[in-house]
Design a protein around this motif. Structure first.
Motif, short mmCIF file in Angstrom:
data_model
loop_
_atom_site.label_atom_id
_atom_site.label_comp_id
_atom_site.label_asym_id
_atom_site.label_seq_id
_atom_site.Cartn_x
_atom_site.Cartn_y
_atom_site.Cartn_z
N ARG A 122 61.34 26.20 11.10
CA ARG A 122 61.50 25.77 12.48
C ARG A 122 62.72 26.44 13.12
O ARG A 122 63.79 26.54 12.52
N ARG A 124 65.90 26.25 15.40
CA ARG A 124 66.84 25.21 15.81
C ARG A 124 67.70 25.81 16.91
O ARG A 124 68.57 26.63 16.66
N PRO A 329 61.61 15.31 14.74
CA PRO A 329 61.41 16.76 14.82
C PRO A 329 62.22 17.62 13.86
O PRO A 329 61.90 18.79 13.70
N SER A 377 59.21 17.38 24.26
CA SER A 377 59.69 18.31 23.24
C SER A 377 60.50 19.45 23.85
O SER A 377 61.44 19.95 23.23
N SER A 381 64.10 20.23 22.35
CA SER A 381 64.36 21.51 21.70
C SER A 381 65.31 22.39 22.50
O SER A 381 66.03 23.19 21.93
N ASN A 385 65.30 27.55 22.64
CA ASN A 385 64.36 27.56 21.53
C ASN A 385 63.04 28.16 21.98
O ASN A 385 62.13 27.48 22.41
N PHE A 388 59.61 26.84 20.42
CA PHE A 388 59.04 25.59 20.90
C PHE A 388 58.71 25.64 22.39
O PHE A 388 57.86 24.89 22.86
#
Length: 421
Positions: A122, A124, A329, A377, A381, A385, A388
């Motif tokens: 993922r 970050r 998340p 989201s 995020s 990001n 995402f």
């Protein structure tokens, strides 16, 4: 501690230093005073230099510990920090942290106990896991450490799949070698993110051609749809193949990939011969699932509208996944591979105005949940990001056919009548 002391004394030429405590202050395992007691106890019984290892910020918070060690060992993991940054900014931050540590503890030897970058997982903030970014980070860090005469441990030699359970996909991908002991990238020279991309491209072409030929797609729209779906299937398989860390993930893949293939096939046939009328609603799909769980297996009667049923199943699943991305998340990746085919199908439905049937709340609720989760989201995020931002944009596309169908449905367009006394 007794075993560690015995080991150090038995092999003084092999064990060159003794580390007493690893992130003890970070985890609140001991108070600083109790940690110092343990350090002093071991230091009095070994001849090697003694160190304590922790995240740099805890050294700054409890500087009194440094008086009792020979080596100040700091952990520098910019990917996991509360304010993650990209690789270049991470290297600059590490340089500043080392300089600050040296200034705060003059005369002490400074060592980097842990540092590294994940090759998959993922995003970050602006911190993007990738093979290229891991290679760049390690090369730049080693250059910086050599310049500043700081010794270090890289985290880690090999990928450790078991870490998936605690730290997600990113946690399982910090190795310079993969879990099969093969190097992930050369230590010098260029690095390609997906070195096997020609294979995946070939598989995509075969899948696209197969869908078009077997589905008897002759018009441009159906052929274009088959091309997009073939690429989506190849992408989903390529990404999923690399993250099968345990039996549960294997089972999920054995369900998801065939379901995506089925949706792709149904979509091509729908583009060629048209939609079944009347379209199936969400309540009917839920009824089919209930009947299956009860052992009645009523799917033969629903064969003409199987596209609608599989589509609703993916929407329902996406709503659940999106909720997890909002409320839990930290260790969850953007689910591109899981919904690659549904996203392509959603784009096709929007382009052809092939909107799903909306008769009651069960039809529009999954789409509304996906859209609301995508917007939430984005806020969680952040705008840096990119991963995402792209996923949540695709989530809105996935939700759009259902929401537009709901807005255009007679029940949504007709205002409710008020009761008058």
């Amino acid at each position: 501690m007794a075993a560690g002391i015995a080991q150090a004394n038995a092999h003084p030429h092999t064990d060159t230093r003794v580390v007493v405590g690893n992130e003890v202050l970070l985890r609140r395992d001991l108070s600083p005073a109790d940690l110092i007691k343990d350090i002093d106890y071991v230091k009095a019984r070994v001849k090697q230099p003694v160190a304590y290892a922790d995240v740099a910020s805890f050294w700054f918070e409890f500087p009194q510990v440094a008086k009792h060690v020979d080596i100040v060992m700091i952990h520098l993991l910019p990917y996991w920090q509360n304010r993650p940054v990209n690789v270049d900014d991470a290297i600059a931050r590490i340089g500043r942290t080392i300089a600050k540590t040296e200034a705060l503890f003059p005369g002490k030897r400074i060592s980097v106990g842990e540092t590294g970058w994940p090759s998959r997982g993922r995003w970050r903030g602006d911190a993007a896991p990738s093979r290229v970014n891991e290679a760049v980070f390690l090369r730049k860090f080693v250059t910086l450490a050599d310049r500043d005469h700081v010794d270090y441990n890289l985290i880690e030699a090999f990928d450790q799949n078991w870490k998936y359970h605690d730290e997600g996909i990113a946690g399982a991908n910090w190795g310079i070698w993969n879990a099969e002991r093969a190097p992930k990238f050369p230590l010098t020279g260029p690095v390609i993110e997906m070195p096997h991309w020609p294979l995946y491209a070939g598989i995509a072409i075969i899948l696209a051609a197969g869908l078009a030929i077997i589905g008897r797609a002759s018009k441009f729209g159906a052929i274009a749809l088959a091309f997009g779906l073939g690429n989506a299937l190849a992408y989903a398989g390529a990404i999923t193949w690399h993250v099968l860390y345990d039996d549960a993930l294997i089972v999920c893949a054995l369900v998801n990939l065939p379901a995506q293939a089925a949706l792709a096939w149904f979509a091509v046939r729908r583009a060629v011969i048209g939609a079944a009328l009347p379209a199936a609603a969400g309540a009917e799909t839920i009824g089919l699932l209930r009947g299956t769980l009860a052992g009645r297996f009523p799917w033969r009667t629903a064969a003409a509208r199987r596209f609608d049923h599989v589509w609703f199943g993916f929407l329902f699943t996406a709503a659940i996944v999106q909720a997890f991305l909002v409320f839990d998340p930290r260790y969850r990746d953007a689910p591109f591979a899981i919904f690659a085919v549904p996203v392509v199908v959603a784009l096709w439905r929007l382009a052809t105005r092939d909107l799903p049937a909306v008769r009651d709340w069960r039809d529009w609720l999954p789409s509304a949940a996906i859209a609301a989760g995508a917007l939430a989201s984005i806020l969680i995020s952040g705008l840096l990001n990119t991963e995402f931002l792209i996923w949540n944009g695709l989530g809105l596309i996935l939700a759009a056919p259902g929401l537009i169908g709901w807005l255009r449905s007679p029940k949504a367009a007709t205002p409710a009548k008020s009761n008058q006394l």
